[in-house]
Design an enzyme around this catalytic site. Structure first.
Site, PDB file in Angstrom:
ATOM      1  N   LYS A 295       1.169  -1.422  -0.177  1.00 57.66           N
ATOM      2  CA  LYS A 295       0.184   0.423   0.206  1.00 57.66           C
ATOM      3  C   LYS A 295       0.706   1.040  -0.204  1.00 57.66           C
ATOM      4  CE  LYS A 295      -4.032  -2.107   1.828  1.00 57.66           C
ATOM      5  NZ  LYS A 295      -4.477  -2.533   3.386  1.00 57.66           N
TER       6      LYS A 295
ATOM      7  N   LYS B 167      -4.394  -8.843  -5.848  1.00 61.36           N
ATOM      8  CA  LYS B 167      -5.824  -9.356  -5.161  1.00 61.36           C
ATOM      9  C   LYS B 167      -7.176  -8.293  -5.386  1.00 61.36           C
ATOM     10  CE  LYS B 167      -5.441  -6.977  -0.038  1.00 61.36           C
ATOM     11  NZ  LYS B 167      -5.360  -6.826   0.791  1.00 61.36           N
TER      12      LYS B 167
ATOM     13  N   LYS C 282     -10.901  -3.254  -2.796  1.00 60.02           N
ATOM     14  CA  LYS C 282     -11.993  -2.049  -2.338  1.00 60.02           C
ATOM     15  C   LYS C 282     -10.945  -0.983  -2.593  1.00 60.02           C
ATOM     16  CE  LYS C 282     -12.362  -2.742   1.841  1.00 60.02           C
ATOM     17  NZ  LYS C 282     -13.377  -3.817   2.870  1.00 60.02           N
TER      18      LYS C 282
HETATM   19  P1  AMP Z   1     -10.088  -5.693   4.372  1.00 58.06           P
HETATM   20  O1  AMP Z   1     -11.088  -5.397   3.486  1.00 58.06           O
HETATM   21  O2  AMP Z   1      -9.378  -5.456   4.562  1.00 58.06           O
HETATM   22  O3  AMP Z   1     -11.155  -4.982   5.729  1.00 58.06           O
HETATM   23  O4  AMP Z   1     -10.644  -7.853   4.770  1.00 58.06           O
HETATM   24  C1  AMP Z   1     -11.561  -7.821   5.141  1.00 58.06           C
HETATM   25  C2  AMP Z   1     -11.597  -8.900   5.244  1.00 58.06           C
HETATM   26  O5  AMP Z   1     -11.861 -10.131   3.737  1.00 58.06           O
HETATM   27  C3  AMP Z   1     -10.493 -10.009   5.597  1.00 58.06           C
HETATM   28  O6  AMP Z   1     -10.800 -11.189   5.768  1.00 58.06           O
HETATM   29  C4  AMP Z   1      -9.545 -10.788   4.488  1.00 58.06           C
HETATM   30  O7  AMP Z   1      -8.403 -11.453   4.679  1.00 58.06           O
HETATM   31  C5  AMP Z   1     -10.609 -10.648   2.730  1.00 58.06           C
HETATM   32  N1  AMP Z   1     -10.270 -10.178   2.083  1.00 58.06           N
HETATM   33  C6  AMP Z   1     -10.088  -9.241   1.253  1.00 58.06           C
HETATM   34  N2  AMP Z   1      -9.451  -8.869   0.272  1.00 58.06           N
HETATM   35  C7  AMP Z   1      -9.744 -10.323  -0.147  1.00 58.06           C
HETATM   36  C8  AMP Z   1      -8.994 -11.215  -1.277  1.00 58.06           C
HETATM   37  N3  AMP Z   1      -9.070 -10.455  -2.462  1.00 58.06           N
HETATM   38  N4  AMP Z   1      -9.580 -12.366  -1.247  1.00 58.06           N
HETATM   39  C9  AMP Z   1      -9.798 -13.060  -0.684  1.00 58.06           C
HETATM   40  N5  AMP Z   1     -10.123 -12.440   0.861  1.00 58.06           N
HETATM   41  C10 AMP Z   1      -9.598 -11.234   0.759  1.00 58.06           C
END
Ligand code: AMP
Length: 344
Positions: A119, A210, A213
């Site tokens: 990031k 990956k 968002k």
């Molecule tokens: P975050 O959006 O960073 O708060 O992530 C929330 C959850 O979504 C966490 O468990 C992350 O590991 C999972 N996550 C986010 N992006 C991915 C992705 N591309 N593939 C699988 N899990 C994801």
């Protein structure tokens, strides 16, 4: 409240996507159904994590409530008495514990976190906040405050789970071996969630990155609020390769492997079985159609459930959970304050 704890959180810094659902929400909902009565389930919105990178703050509060609704649409049963939903910033002990953990976390450790490095390299040096650097310590506090053993998260969070274990073990060693419950190691976490491997859904446009968002990648990301037909178009337009034969191989065929992974999770079959079924077939379009169809059915069902969420029930559960969590977290924080010498 003496049951072992499964815990996960999903940030509210934009709309959630299929990667969030398959990596974070689905395992939690499946584990809740499987272990009802045996485990306590904490599913929370880590709202303080939401602005480690720049966001539109005018939208944040509504997104937090929206996230909670998404949990219910994903299948979380909030009528279950062992399940708690809460907003991190409504339990101020998270922030207090973070400071204590910070003082037992090394600069070098946080500097090695690949999520931070990725990031930071995208944002440019001047825009990197201390919060982005420090958020793994806040995540460790989120987990350790509730003595969570299992933390179903996507593969991108693996390093942060390992760091949480390192901090907990270090402090247990220094102060008291029972101070923290040390979360299970990564392979045990993956096995507990009944996965072949950690889940990392990739961008449909750039399958070496990956699905995210925070990346401006609308064609590569399926939002949980996307119209099903729009999602079908994104899958049919997914980047693949020119090898012409389907084979699960993340290095050589990242786009195909991503589609196989999405399919396996949506139809709830082991990845190895789905990969075997498709192995050697040559029509990429057949695989895309199969995935597109599952995504369409999933989104339709998800969005129907989202529209039916009873907000009054949700808010009642939220406030009751937050009241209890402040008590639980307060008691654990007090023990930690005692251990480090801040309390008698
Ligand atoms: P975050 O959006 O960073 O708060 O992530 C929330 C959850 O979504 C966490 O468990 C992350 O590991 C999972 N996550 C986010 N992006 C991915 C992705 N591309 N593939 C699988 N899990 C994801």
């Amino acid at each position: 409240m003496n049951k072992p704890v499964i815990l996960t959180g999903l940030r509210a810094n934009g709309e959630l996507h299929l990667g969030n659902y398959l990596g974070g929400m689905l395992p939690m909902v499946q584990l809740q159904a499987k272990y009802a009565g045996e485990y306590q389930v904490n599913m929370f919105v880590p709202d303080l994590h939401s602005f480690t990178t720049p966001i539109d703050h005018g939208k944040l509060y509504l997104q937090i409530v929206q996230n909670l609704k998404l949990f219910v649409a994903a299948g979380l049963d909030i009528s279950n008495d062992d399940t708690y939903i809460y907003r991190q910033s409504y339990v101020p002990m998270h922030s207090e514990l973070t400071w204590i953990l910070d003082c037992f976390t090394y600069f070098g450790e946080l500097s090695r976190m690949t999520e931070f490095k990725d990031k930071a390299s995208r944002l440019g040096h001047e825009s990197i906040s201390v919060g982005l650097y420090n958020y793994p310590a806040l995540m460790a506090a989120d987990i350790l405050l509730y003595a969570a053993k299992y933390v179903p998260v996507g593969d991108d969070q693996r390093q942060h789970i390992e760091l949480t274990r390192d901090i907990a073990l270090r402090m247990n060693n220094k102060f008291n071996k029972d101070l923290f419950v040390v979360p299970a190691e990564w392979t045990e976490q993956v096995a507990f969630a009944e996965r072949d491997a950690g889940v990392r859904i990739k961008s449909l446009r750039n399958p070496t990155k990956k699905m995210s968002k925070s990346i401006d990648d609308p064609a590569g990301t399926i939002l949980l609020t996307d119209a099903p037909e729009a999602a079908v178009k994104k899958i049919m337009g997914a980047e693949t390769d020119s090898l012409g034969v389907i084979h699960y191989d993340i290095e050589a065929q990242p786009g195909i492997s991503n589609l196989l992974q999405i399919l396996a999770l949506l139809i709830n079959e082991p990845l190895s079985r789905v990969a075997d079924t498709w192995d050697g077939k040559t029509a990429y379009s057949d695989l895309k159609k199969a995935v597109a169809n599952e995504v369409k059915v999933f989104l339709h069902d998800f969005q129907t459930k989202l529209a039916a969420v009873n907000e009054a029930d949700l808010l009642r559960k939220l406030e009751a959970s937050e009241f209890l969590m402040r008590d639980v977290a307060g008691q654990r924080l007090y023990k930690i304050q005692q251990a480090v010498g801040l309390r008698p």
